[in-house]
Enzyme design. Structure first.
Site, PDB file in Angstrom:
ATOM      1  N   SER A 148       0.840  -1.192   0.000  1.00  0.00           N
ATOM      2  CA  SER A 148       0.000   0.000   0.000  1.00  0.00           C
ATOM      3  C   SER A 148       0.878   1.247   0.000  1.00  0.00           C
ATOM      4  CB  SER A 148      -0.941  -0.053   1.216  1.00  0.00           C
ATOM      5  OG  SER A 148      -1.925   0.932   1.155  1.00  0.00           O
ATOM      6  N   ASP A 317      -8.891  -6.244  -4.808  1.00  0.00           N
ATOM      7  CA  ASP A 317      -8.448  -4.988  -4.200  1.00  0.00           C
ATOM      8  C   ASP A 317      -8.907  -3.844  -5.104  1.00  0.00           C
ATOM      9  OD1 ASP A 317      -7.183  -2.807  -3.107  1.00  0.00           O
ATOM     10  OD2 ASP A 317      -5.159  -3.656  -3.181  1.00  0.00           O
ATOM     11  N   HIS A 350      -8.185  -5.098  -0.280  1.00  0.00           N
ATOM     12  CA  HIS A 350      -6.876  -4.486  -0.052  1.00  0.00           C
ATOM     13  C   HIS A 350      -6.153  -5.121   1.135  1.00  0.00           C
ATOM     14  CE1 HIS A 350      -3.780  -1.512  -0.448  1.00  0.00           C
ATOM     15  NE2 HIS A 350      -4.009  -0.985   0.746  1.00  0.00           N
TER      16      HIS A 350
END
Length: 379
Positions: A148, A317, A350
């Site tokens: 991320s 995601d 995610h």
């Protein structure tokens, strides 16, 4: 069991920031795992995401429930094997887990920074991390990795310090945020700044915490981190037991299990995270865009990179969709960089980059096995 120990490195020299400001008299919190080998070639830097910290792996002595946020990834015999690598986790400037941030005293004024803490960017964090590595006597990284926002830092390392990075592992990340992502961040920020307890960011002086805003910000974040499939499987339209199998028909009561879950997550977050830190870190996310200086041309932006790359994305995601990782892949291929790419068909959204998907962990393990063969490890 890996026992972790926080460490702190002070820096007197001012760090120039991309905003034009600078910060001096700061410290960075960090942890290390494993041993540095004789030629200092087996160091791996792990960059953290929004609400994580330098505590990447292991537990603290006497605290059984203090497991590091990527403990399934880093440790003895794990994909990033601390029997072979010297792993470093650093808490970013502006965070609230030990490094200098808004809740600390500005040495120039003697007052708590509060809303006056300077704006920081991904590039600033990388510069600060590079200073820490200098202080530790590490010139070149075997690898830099992150998921991320941490993946953005790993990518930025290859552009800011291309000669210092041999490998970059970029997981569930993107070359910049979409407008939708920026919008989610702005809604979360507005929830915080409009909380009556925010006091323009100087709530420390008032002895309060903008908990309501933090709760809402976290609830918004959790919705975006999970996939629709996972939400439906985990919660569906289940009512809480207290509802007795029927609706209460109330606008105030918590009736559905998903409502209860989100409120629980929001309550927890509001007790440990700093509101000004949330504003700073989400802004850093928004600002990251290495192609901006090249008219949006990502191929030109990534031209300085010299590292080999592993990129990993996850099918469900939608916050950092696989298409965003493929943009990076195409730009690196255009630059004839050595890379591997794995797109994992996983239902977890995610959050998948933090979870125990065996296919994902084996991809990372195999990649680091290759790195270990090239650097010799710590043995």
């Amino acid at each position: 069991m890996l026992i972790a120990e926080p460490q702190f490195m002070p820096f007197d020299a001012a760090l120039p920031l991309r905003s034009g400001a600078s910060i001096g008299g700061y410290r960075l919190a960090y942890e290390t795992y494993g041993r540095l080998n004789a030629d200092r070639s087996n160091a791996v830097l792990v960059c953290h995401a929004l609400n994580a910290s330098h505590h990447v792996a292991g537990v603290y002595a006497g605290q059984d429930r203090s497991q590091g946020w990527w403990d399934n990834m880093v440790g003895p015999g794990k994909p990033v094997d601390t029997d072979r690598f010297f792993v470093i986790g650093v808490n970013n400037l502006g965070s609230c887990f030990g490094s200098t941030g808004p809740m600390h005293v500005n040495p120039d004024t003697g007052q708590v920074y509060g809303a006056g803490f300077p704006v920081v960017t991904v590039e600033d964090w990388v510069d600060a991390q590079a200073r820490l590595l200098d202080a530790l006597g590490i010139d070149t990284l075997a690898a830099v990795m992150g998921g991320s926002l941490g993946g953005m830092q790993a990518l930025s390392w290859t552009l800011q310090y291309p000669q210092r990075v041999r490998h970059a592992v970029v997981v569930a990340s993107a070359p910049n945020l979409t407008a939708e992502n920026i919008a989610f961040n702005e809604v979360a920020r507005r929830a915080i700044v409009t909380d009556p307890d925010f006091h323009g960011g100087d709530y420390y002086r008032h002895g309060v915490i903008p908990r309501r805003g933090l709760r809402i910000a976290r609830m918004i974040g959790h919705i975006t981190y999970l996939s629709d499939d996972v939400m439906n499987e985990k919660f569906g339209r289940q009512l809480r037991d207290a509802v007795q199998g029927d609706y209460k028909y109330s606008t105030q009561e918590v009736e559905f299990q998903i409502e209860s879950y989100l409120r629980h997550q929001g309550d927890k977050f509001a007790e440990y995270f700093d509101a000004n830190t949330y504003l700073l870190i989400t802004r850093a996310l928004d600002y990251f865009d290495p192609a901006r200086a090249f008219g949006g041309d990502l191929t030109r932006a990534l031209a300085p990179a010299r590292a080999s790359f592993l990129l990993v994305s996850f099918s469900t995601d939608w916050r950092f969709a696989p298409a965003r990782s493929r943009e990076i892949v195409r730009a690196l291929l255009d630059n004839r960089r050595d890379l591997s790419y794995a797109e994992i068909d996983a239902p977890h959204g995610h959050d998948a980059f933090l979870l125990d998907d065996p296919r994902y962990l084996e991809v990372v393990r195999a990649y680091f096995d290759g790195i270990a063969r090239s650097v010799g490890g710590a043995r």
